[in-house]
Design an enzyme around this catalytic site. Structure first.
Site, PDB file in Angstrom:
ATOM      1  N   ASN A  77     -64.866 -30.335  12.838  1.00  0.00           N
ATOM      2  CA  ASN A  77     -65.301 -31.471  13.651  1.00  0.00           C
ATOM      3  C   ASN A  77     -66.166 -32.470  12.882  1.00  0.00           C
ATOM      4  O   ASN A  77     -66.764 -33.359  13.483  1.00  0.00           O
ATOM      5  CB  ASN A  77     -66.064 -30.980  14.883  1.00  0.00           C
ATOM      6  CG  ASN A  77     -65.279 -29.941  15.658  1.00  0.00           C
ATOM      7  OD1 ASN A  77     -65.624 -28.766  15.643  1.00  0.00           O
ATOM      8  ND2 ASN A  77     -64.199 -30.349  16.306  1.00  0.00           N
ATOM      9  N   ILE A  84     -69.003 -37.192  13.032  1.00  0.00           N
ATOM     10  CA  ILE A  84     -69.038 -35.974  13.839  1.00  0.00           C
ATOM     11  C   ILE A  84     -68.235 -36.192  15.111  1.00  0.00           C
ATOM     12  O   ILE A  84     -68.443 -37.181  15.815  1.00  0.00           O
ATOM     13  CB  ILE A  84     -70.494 -35.628  14.227  1.00  0.00           C
ATOM     14  CG1 ILE A  84     -71.377 -35.555  12.978  1.00  0.00           C
ATOM     15  CG2 ILE A  84     -70.552 -34.321  15.017  1.00  0.00           C
ATOM     16  CD1 ILE A  84     -72.868 -35.583  13.280  1.00  0.00           C
ATOM     17  N   CYS A  85     -67.319 -35.271  15.386  1.00  0.00           N
ATOM     18  CA  CYS A  85     -66.563 -35.341  16.634  1.00  0.00           C
ATOM     19  C   CYS A  85     -67.300 -34.489  17.664  1.00  0.00           C
ATOM     20  O   CYS A  85     -67.203 -33.270  17.661  1.00  0.00           O
ATOM     21  CB  CYS A  85     -65.146 -34.824  16.414  1.00  0.00           C
ATOM     22  SG  CYS A  85     -64.142 -34.955  17.898  1.00  0.00           S
ATOM     23  N   LEU A  86     -68.076 -35.160  18.503  1.00  0.00           N
ATOM     24  CA  LEU A  86     -68.887 -34.479  19.506  1.00  0.00           C
ATOM     25  C   LEU A  86     -68.878 -35.339  20.762  1.00  0.00           C
ATOM     26  O   LEU A  86     -69.254 -36.516  20.705  1.00  0.00           O
ATOM     27  CB  LEU A  86     -70.314 -34.297  18.963  1.00  0.00           C
ATOM     28  CG  LEU A  86     -71.299 -33.486  19.780  1.00  0.00           C
ATOM     29  CD1 LEU A  86     -70.824 -32.044  19.945  1.00  0.00           C
ATOM     30  CD2 LEU A  86     -72.673 -33.509  19.139  1.00  0.00           C
ATOM     31  N   ASP A 117     -60.353 -29.972  19.329  1.00  0.00           N
ATOM     32  CA  ASP A 117     -60.600 -31.414  19.284  1.00  0.00           C
ATOM     33  C   ASP A 117     -61.077 -31.748  17.871  1.00  0.00           C
ATOM     34  O   ASP A 117     -62.203 -32.177  17.675  1.00  0.00           O
ATOM     35  CB  ASP A 117     -61.658 -31.788  20.338  1.00  0.00           C
ATOM     36  CG  ASP A 117     -61.876 -33.293  20.414  1.00  0.00           C
ATOM     37  OD1 ASP A 117     -61.006 -34.060  19.929  1.00  0.00           O
ATOM     38  OD2 ASP A 117     -62.930 -33.716  20.933  1.00  0.00           O
TER      39      ASP A 117
END
Length: 147
Positions: A77, A84-86, A117
């Site tokens: 992520n 950052i994929c959050l 994701d």
């Protein structure tokens, strides 16, 4: 509004810092912070010290801060630019959230990646199909870049 809120968050952070994280302004610019995240002990990032930059938008807290890793990290992520994929940094952001909560969420992302994701599909695939190789690679990167 934004600078008052940022000041308050800084005070709260100094009074009650989140476990294994610290953060504060870079120089005099209250809208640009640097944070330090210690790699969680129950993860392949244990022992690492990860630098993160935080940029607050002028309409904070109504828009999320821009948060990015400056330390290279092997994670499904987090990409090579440090993005950052959050969800809470994107569509799940709420003005009720604080930098302290964001840092804690990033810590738990290090412990529990979300391979469904991913920002880096190859790493997500490795995480799902060869956990041992993923953890070894993440550990090697941590030793190389975060210690």
């Amino acid at each position: 509004m934004a600078s008052k809120r940022i000041q308050k968050e800084l005070k709260d952070l100094q009074k009650d810092p989140p476990t294994s994280c610290s953060a504060g302004p870079v120089g005099e610019d209250m809208f640009h912070w640097q944070a330090t995240i210690m790699g969680p002990s129950d993860s392949p990032y244990a022992g690492g010290v990860f630098l993160v930059t935080i940029h607050f938008p002028p309409d904070y807290p109504f828009k999320p801060p821009k948060v990015a890793f400056r330390t290279k990290v092997f994670h499904p992520n987090i990409n090579s630019n440090g993005s950052i994929c959050l969800d809470i940094l994107k569509d799940q952001w709420s003005p009720a959230l604080t930098i302290s909560k964001v840092l804690l969420s990033i810590c738990s992302l290090l412990t529990d990646p979300n391979p469904d994701d991913p920002l880096v599909p190859e790493i997500a695939h490795m995480y799902k199909t060869d956990r041992h190789k993923y953890e070894n690679t993440a550990r090697t990167w941590t030793q190389r870049y975060a210690m």
